[in-house]
Design a protein around this motif. Structure first.
Motif: not given
Length: 245
Positions: A72-77, A115-130, A132-137
């Motif tokens: 696994v490439w252990a990097c989100t961004s 896996e945890v049965g969710a569909v609606r999520v909140a993102v709490a990111a360390t990143y700048p807004q731009d 973070t928005s890429h992750f949300a997309a």
């Protein structure tokens, strides 16, 4: 013994992996190989370069020699910045180079939310807004509903790696939303393994963090399922936190 391989950019929170290996206590070895991070910057161009095929391929041979069954490439961004299709291309190239089942932290989040049965999520990111928005997309492309985005506006992985319990809890609280069925903390530079149970108790819902979901994704690829409540509801056969409608 199941050996799982992780390509981890630079040095920030890699000590989460031996900690999680101890928590799993199930005949699993987590092998971390460090890739060249290049420029340490939460900036789109730097993140694309950090996940380039050449940088990932450089660590593949060491993982093969370790006997890893999956990588696994252990990097989100360094994956979601490529977009949904680009992230798929990245993983396909990694699988070809390694000759192993492969994934990335971004896809790990998409799979773990289901896996945890969710569909609606909140993102709490360390990143700048731009960023973070890429992750949300990316999450929306995975069919998830992002009800809130919190950008921490931290510029480097090195700074994130210095955060401790207080900062992690504060980030999760600030990023939560009443409509969210799970809260996501997407940065493998963030130390979270020691705080997962406290995070879920604090927020009353599943909390998914980058290094946690990365290890779960590797186990999924290797067709292993382990019960480890210390690693949160994602690692329990019966969720310790019930998703609220």
């Amino acid at each position: 013994m199941t050996a799982l391989g992780f390509l981890y950019p630079g040095h920030s929170a890699e000590d989460d992996y031996p900690r999680m290996e101890q928590m799993l206590a199930g005949g699993v070895r987590l092998q971390v190989v460090h890739t060249d991070i290049g420029e340490d910057a939460h900036r789109l161009d730097a993140l694309v370069e950090m996940g380039s095929p050449a940088r990932l391929a450089a660590g593949v041979e060491e993982l093969r020699l370790s006997g890893a069954e999956a990588v696994v490439w252990a990097c989100t961004s360094g994956s979601f910045v490529l977009g949904w299709e680009g992230a798929h291309d990245q993983v396909r190239e990694l699988a070809r180079a390694a000759g192993l089942p492969a994934s990335s932290t971004s896809f790990a989040f998409a799979h773990a939310v289901r896996e945890v049965g969710a569909v609606r999520v909140a993102v709490a990111a360390t990143y700048p807004q731009d960023v973070t928005s890429h992750f949300a997309a990316f999450l929306r492309a995975a069919g998830l509903e992002v009800v809130a985005e919190r950008a921490g506006d931290i510029g480097t992985a090195a700074e994130v790696g210095t955060w401790g319990r207080a900062e992690v809890l504060a980030l999760a609280r600030a990023g939560d939303h009443p409509d969210a069925q799970a809260v996501l903390l997407p940065d493998t530079a963030l130390h979270t393994a020691a705080h997962l149970r406290e995070l879920e108790a604090e927020l009353g819902k599943p909390v998914l963090t980058a290094n946690q979901v990365t290890v779960w994704e590797a186990l999924r690829l290797a067709e292993r399922r382990l019960n480890a409540p210390e690693l949160g509801s994602l690692f329990t056969k019966e969720p310790v936190v019930q998703v609220r409608g």
